[in-house]
Design an enzyme around this catalytic site. Structure first.
Site, short mmCIF file in Angstrom:
data_model
loop_
_atom_site.label_atom_id
_atom_site.label_comp_id
_atom_site.label_asym_id
_atom_site.label_seq_id
_atom_site.Cartn_x
_atom_site.Cartn_y
_atom_site.Cartn_z
N ARG A 69 0.81 -1.23 0.00
CA ARG A 69 0.00 0.00 0.00
C ARG A 69 0.84 1.28 0.00
NH1 ARG A 69 -3.18 -2.82 3.76
NH2 ARG A 69 -4.92 -3.83 2.69
N GLU A 80 12.43 19.71 -23.83
CA GLU A 80 11.52 20.09 -22.74
C GLU A 80 12.01 21.37 -22.05
OE1 GLU A 80 8.67 18.63 -22.17
OE2 GLU A 80 8.83 16.61 -23.02
N LYS A 125 8.33 23.74 -13.45
CA LYS A 125 7.46 22.57 -13.34
C LYS A 125 6.95 22.45 -11.90
CE LYS A 125 6.20 18.02 -14.40
NZ LYS A 125 6.30 16.79 -15.13
N ASN A 165 1.94 21.57 -21.48
CA ASN A 165 1.66 20.84 -22.71
C ASN A 165 1.93 21.65 -23.97
OD1 ASN A 165 0.78 18.09 -22.88
ND2 ASN A 165 -0.61 18.70 -21.24
N1 LIG Z 1 6.00 10.74 -15.16
C1 LIG Z 1 5.99 11.77 -15.96
O1 LIG Z 1 5.49 12.84 -15.63
C2 LIG Z 1 6.65 11.64 -17.29
C3 LIG Z 1 6.92 12.79 -18.05
C4 LIG Z 1 7.58 12.65 -19.28
C5 LIG Z 1 7.96 11.39 -19.72
N2 LIG Z 1 7.68 10.28 -18.96
C6 LIG Z 1 8.09 8.94 -19.38
O2 LIG Z 1 9.50 8.91 -19.43
C7 LIG Z 1 9.91 7.87 -20.31
C8 LIG Z 1 11.05 8.38 -21.17
O3 LIG Z 1 12.11 8.71 -20.32
P1 LIG Z 1 13.57 9.00 -20.87
O4 LIG Z 1 13.52 9.90 -22.03
O5 LIG Z 1 14.34 9.40 -19.69
O6 LIG Z 1 14.01 7.60 -21.49
P2 LIG Z 1 14.64 6.27 -20.87
O7 LIG Z 1 14.36 6.14 -19.45
O8 LIG Z 1 14.21 5.18 -21.77
O9 LIG Z 1 16.19 6.53 -21.07
C9 LIG Z 1 16.70 6.70 -22.36
C10 LIG Z 1 17.93 5.86 -22.62
O10 LIG Z 1 19.07 6.44 -22.00
C11 LIG Z 1 19.73 5.48 -21.17
N3 LIG Z 1 20.27 6.25 -20.05
C12 LIG Z 1 19.57 6.86 -19.09
N4 LIG Z 1 20.38 7.56 -18.30
C13 LIG Z 1 21.63 7.38 -18.75
C14 LIG Z 1 22.90 7.87 -18.35
N5 LIG Z 1 23.03 8.75 -17.35
N6 LIG Z 1 23.97 7.45 -19.04
C15 LIG Z 1 23.83 6.62 -20.09
N7 LIG Z 1 22.67 6.14 -20.52
C16 LIG Z 1 21.57 6.53 -19.87
C17 LIG Z 1 18.68 4.49 -20.81
O11 LIG Z 1 19.24 3.25 -20.51
C18 LIG Z 1 17.85 4.44 -22.09
O12 LIG Z 1 18.44 3.59 -23.02
C19 LIG Z 1 8.69 7.49 -21.12
O13 LIG Z 1 8.24 6.25 -20.69
C20 LIG Z 1 7.67 8.57 -20.76
O14 LIG Z 1 6.35 8.07 -20.79
C21 LIG Z 1 7.05 10.40 -17.75
ZN LIG Z 2 6.95 16.04 -22.83
#
Ligand SMILES: NC(=O)c1ccc[n+]([C@@H]2O[C@H](COP(=O)([O-])OP(=O)(O)OC[C@H]3O[C@@H](n4cnc5c(N)ncnc54)[C@H](O)[C@@H]3O)[C@@H](O)[C@H]2O)c1
Ligand SMILES: [Zn+2]
Length: 1030
Positions: A129, A193, A250, A268
């Protein structure tokens, strides 16, 4: 700033966000202190664990060594990528936590990008939980976006992020050192972003982004070849300020949203249209990349609605592209990554229909009114037609609704040549100047960045109450200081030439004794030696660092020009002359500049430089005794309070011609008889003899057209002094009484296109008699009623002048006229269509003919058989039937074919022969029908056909012989809706979403046509929406 400093940002009333560099020791200590527990579970992915897990482990061990009952530190490493945001992964982690006796006091540490953060956050939200968790974001996107706000989620077969919870992390540790290992593309993705936030919220932040772009991109490109690690030290303070700034926005919005509905929608910005692109371009194109494209379209929409200036749109687009983000789906990299997937406007608008922010059927988009300003503190309602106009490549131009007595003032974008000179002269002046109507282009950006880098001046943008962007330049009177970083000038010829001379003024600094001017590959091939020779001969010390005669140049500081006589060969480029003229007042003694080797080219530009120097207080005297020779006194430029950059005179011909052709009045407030631009003569020398009333003073021009249909032909007119204006003239001639022969424009055959031939061809399509001559064009005037309107529309040859001329022409044609590829006007006047619509009240409609756009239409007359591939539930059968109907083909589902052939149902085949056996049979059937039925059939393949390399090769071979394979794609939500009711088929072992992610690249690879399947369309509409992709 020291690297150990820490920033704390508050969110939802708690100081829980910590930003710093190399935070691991401090963050582990803080966790042990503030979140005491017997067990810490760190979740990360294999990419990140390789580089960062060890330091967490060892720090925990070190800091707990002394304690009597040390807590346990456990880690769980998952595969990287969106696939890990699944139910299966969540369950696996939970089970593993139970096995390891985790309890309610366990603290979960999410070390990773958005994927790890979202998924582990959701585990934390539900484990017993809800347990405490800490976000340690490792991607830039996660640092500024996904780790903040408490949204946690996993993907389910029905779509992304559909199951989750709001669960706030107890702490968010943003350790900038994590970015040192981040791949460049991921870094750029996160920049989208940050840029987004600056655009809608914070102009100062945006200015910093503009200023620091070179430093950023250089830092992220400069990786240690062995380790792939970047050295962030040069940009750390600015990176940190940007990340903190973005987080603050943010955090503020998230905190305020509880009371203020709608504010969160601002986040957005760029996403309403960006998501629509993402739906079509994912997974090859990342989220931030789609958002960049969305931002450009959303600001173009704001400009179209009259809310945003041309130059602000240009500023935004430039920043996105400078950071390496795509600014259009037509971007070559996007096209390459998606194998040329199309993004038709209608499809984008339809995808947008399901956006959560919409008010009923009305779409909501955040409308920008300036950098840091939005129309409302939330998304605004926008009409579909306006969105479509912005997204569509073509435009239909209707007759204007303007009354005959209308009088319209129009200020076209500033002249490029005047802009470049004004910028440099203002910087060299002693004191502040305001520059108005500056043209923003790569040239201006490079020039400004370079001058600022050499401490030659400071720049600041402001916006007047009437929405005009003004550049305030604080000149330092020609004092420049050498910089140790190379001065990068891209492919800007003007900046390179002008600065080569100006940089000789630089004084050495504590760290640099010389200045290196460099450019891109093309710039390094362009010549500069005549200028370098002249400068070197006069005391400057300049060395070529690569190819002799071109950039990069190393210019020694403190070796100022001596003055006296300088001889320059000026038969190649007038830019050399202008460069020397502008630098000359700062030589040690007066300069005599003698242009040798014959008549200098482009005398008009030399005259322009001299006239502008006079406006800044330095008078150049033409020698009375020697030809092509100028005397330049020593002195300091004195800045005028305000300098208005004259509009581009070629651009001004279009609004003036509009007045001429429609019988209305138009005023250009900043081009008059004193203008030095050749095309400024258009009003007096062309429009007046045609019957227009022209009122001109030194600085403004007003044209009133005669009653519509009464323009006079001109017999013969030599347009050599204003060749660029001949296109505008020729569309007017088409409505004049009689024949006009335009001469002296042979050079127009080698511009963006063969303009003489293009104008003749396109005018002829309307039934206008237009004959080509080697050096000109002959046009016989017609009346509006004699014209016929071509269905295929006006081709614009990727030439802004052809497009703008025909937009004027179309305004006088009673029927709607289609003008193709309207975006080509962006080269000189991005907001032209908006002016046409708002000022001249021409009604415009966005239009798109997809079959034409792809260059290769789906051929309904082709008798060959067609194969349809795509996920199960994408509508292959439905679409296949409709295509078969339109083509008169026979439809066949290959699964049915296989069942009939074997006498067994598919689940039975799989039960008896396993998946491998089934795939082999599927391949057999594919081979069989390709051989037996090469014509007259439409075949729908099973969703998994692309799973085997043999079948993929077979499909590619089929395409290689001219065959058609259509990839049908549909919203995954829709697909799953369908699958849910379809119980006749076996369920795949892996979840559908994962399967789709795996197959998507294969589908793209094994097809040459694409169809985005949207419900409720007629067979013809379906067939018309099929687009060629390779
Ligand atoms: N919760 C929210 O408010 C919110 C907002 C925007 C996006 N998201 C979500 O975030 C996700 C995308 O996140 P992302 O863009 O961070 O992608 P990700 O988490 O897939 O990371 C991108 C790639 O970079 C690699 N990586 C990450 N950090 C690294 C580092 N320091 N050094 C080397 N490699 C590294 C990862 O292994 C991966 O291959 C999506 O699922 C999206 O839906 C959530
Ligand atoms: Zn976005």
């Amino acid at each position: 700033m020291t690297t150990t400093a820490i920033d704390r940002v508050s969110i939802l009333g708690s100081d829980s966000i910590v930003v710093g560099y190399d935070l691991v020791p401090a963050l582990v200590a803080e966790i042990l202190r503030d979140l005491p527990s017997s067990k810490y579970v760190l979740v990360t992915d294999t990419n990140i664990s390789k580089m960062h897990l060890e330091s967490f482990k060892s720090t925990f061990a070190k800091l707990t060594r002394e304690s009597e009952d040390p807590p346990r530190f456990l880690s769980y490493v998952v595969p990287p990528g969106e696939g890990s945001k699944s139910r299966e992964m969540k369950a696996a982690i939970e089970d593993w936590m139970f096995v390891n006796q985790c309890t309610r006091d366990t603290v979960l540490l999410a070390l990773g990008g958005g994927v790890i953060g979202d998924m582990s956050g959701y585990v934390a939200a539900t484990f017993m939980r809800g347990i405490r968790y800490v976000q340690i974001p490792t991607t830039l996107l996660a640092m500024v976006d996904s780790s903040i706000g408490g949204k946690t989620a996993i993907d389910v077969p029905y779509g992304k992020n559909l199951v989750g919870a709001f669960w706030q992390p107890t702490r968010i540790f943003v350790d900038l050192a994590m970015l040192e290992t981040l791949p460049e593309r991921e870094f750029i993705n996160g920049m989208a972003e940050i840029i987004k936030t600056a655009i809608f919220w914070d102009e100062e932040e945006f200015i910093r982004l503009e200023r620091d772009v070179e430093k950023f991109t250089a830092a992220f490109r400069n990786r240690d070849p062995a380790t792939g690690i970047v050295d962030l030290s040069s940009i750390l303070p600015i990176l940190r300020a940007l990340v903190v700034g973005s987080i603050k926005v943010k955090a503020f919005v998230v905190t305020a949203d509880e009371r203020e509905g709608g504010l969160r929608n601002l986040l957005n910005f760029g996403h309403s249209i960006g998501h629509a692109y993402e739906a079509i371009l994912t997974p090859e194109i990342l989220h931030g990349e789609c958002v960049a494209i969305g931002i450009v379209k959303e600001v173009e929409l704001a400009r179209y609605l009259g809310l945003l200036s041309d130059s602000t749109v240009a500023r935004i687009t430039r920043v996105l592209s400078a950071y390496g983000l795509p600014i259009s789906a037509q971007d070559p990299v996007v096209q390459k990554r998606t194998s040329g997937r199309l993004t038709p406007a209608d499809q984008l608008v339809k995808v947008m229909t399901v956006d959560k922010k919409n008010a009923g059927s009305k779409k909501r988009i955040v409308l920008l009114t300036g950098i840091g300003k939005t129309l409302e503190k939330k998304a605004s309602v926008v009409a579909d037609d306006d969105i479509k106009f912005v997204l569509a490549p073509d435009v239909i131009v209707n007759m204007p609704a303007l009354p005959a007595d209308a009088s319209v003032p129009v200020t076209p974008p500033g002249s490029k040549s005047i802009t470049n000179r004004a910028l440099l002269l203002a910087a060299l002046s002693d004191g502040p100047t305001k520059l108005v109507n500056l043209l923003r282009s790569d040239d201006t950006e490079h020039m400004m960045t370079a001058i600022a880098q050499l401490s030659g001046a400071t720049f600041g943008w402001t916006t007047t109450e009437t929405g005009e962007d003004v550049l305030e330049v604080n000149g330092r009177g020609g004092k420049l200081v050498a910089s140790e970083l190379d001065v990068y000038l891209g492919n800007s010829g003007t900046s390179s030439r002008f600065l080569a001379a100006i940089v000789t003024l630089a004084e050495p600094s504590a760290t640099a004794a010389s200045v290196v001017l460099t450019g891109n590959k093309r710039m390094k091939e362009r010549p500069i030696s005549p200028l370098v020779d002249a400068l070197s001969g006069n005391g400057a010390q300049i060395a070529y660092l690569e190819a002799p005669g071109s950039l990069p140049l190393k210019i020694t500081a403190g070796k100022n020009l001596r003055g006296g006589r300088i001889e320059l060969a000026a038969t190649v480029s007038s830019q050399y002359v202008s460069a020397l003229l502008m630098a000359a007042p700062y030589a040690k003694s007066p300069v005599t500049l003698a242009l040798v080797g014959g008549k200098p080219v482009s005398q008009a530009y030399i005259d322009m430089t001299i006239a502008m120097m006079a406006s800044f207080g330095v008078t150049v005297i033409k020698s009375a005794t020697e030809e092509h020779t100028y005397e330049i006194p020593t002195g300091v430029y004195t800045p005028p309070t305000t300098y208005i950059v004259e509009s581009d005179a070629s651009s001004a011909t279009y609004p003036l011609a509009f007045a001429a052709i429609t019988g209305t009045t138009c005023t250009i407030p900043n081009i008059g008889s004193s203008s030095l631009q050749g095309d400024a003569k258009f009003a007096v020398d062309v429009l007046r003899p045609m019957g227009c009333t022209v009122v001109q003073d030194a600085t403004s021009t007003t044209v009133t057209g005669p009653a519509q249909g009464t323009l006079k032909a001109l017999g013969t007119i030599d347009m050599e002094p204003m060749t660029d204006a001949f296109l505008t003239a020729s569309v007017l001639m088409a409505f004049a009484s009689g024949t006009t022969r335009i001469t002296g424009i042979a050079n127009q055959r080698v511009k963006e296109c063969d303009r003489i031939s293009a104008m003749a061809t396109e005018l002829s399509k309307f039934g206008v008699i237009a004959l080509e001559h080697p050096d000109g064009l002959e046009v016989r005037g017609a009346t509006a009623s004699e014209l016929c309107v071509p269905h295929e529309g006006v081709k614009t040859y990727d030439d802004h002048r052809v497009a703008m001329s025909f937009s004027v022409f179309a305004s006088a044609v009673p029927q709607p006229v289609l003008v193709r590829d309207r975006h080509c006007v962006e080269k000189t006047w991005p907001g032209w269509w908006d002016v046409l619509r708002r000022k001249f009240e021409v009604s415009l409609e966005g239009y798109e003919d997809i079959s034409r756009q792809s260059g290769k239409a789906f051929d309904t007359a082709n008798p060959g058989s067609i194969f349809i591939i795509g996920m199960r539930g994408a509508g292959k059968t439905y679409v296949g039937h409709l295509i078969a109907k339109v083509l008169g083909h026979k439809f066949q589902d290959l699964d049915d074919y296989l069942e009939a052939k074997t006498g067994k149902k598919i689940p039975q085949i799989i039960a008896d022969e396993d998946w491998t056996g089934f795939r082999a049979r599927e391949l057999g059937v594919l081979n069989e029908v390709m051989e037996k039925y090469p014509r007259g059939h439409v075949f729908a393949c099973g969703g998994g056909i692309v799973e085997t390399p043999e079948a993929r090769n077979r499909l590619k071979e089929f395409m290689g012989h001219g065959g058609t394979v259509v990839y049908v794609h549909r919203d995954l939500e829709k697909v799953l809706e369908h699958l849910n009711v379809d119980e006749t088929r076996p369920v795949y072992g892996a979840d559908h979403f994962t399967a789709w992610r795996r197959r998507q690249p294969w589908f793209a690879d094994c097809s040459n046509y694409f169809l985005y399947n949207i419900d409720a369309r007629t067979p013809e509409e379906i067939v018309n929406s099929i687009t060629y992709t390779i």
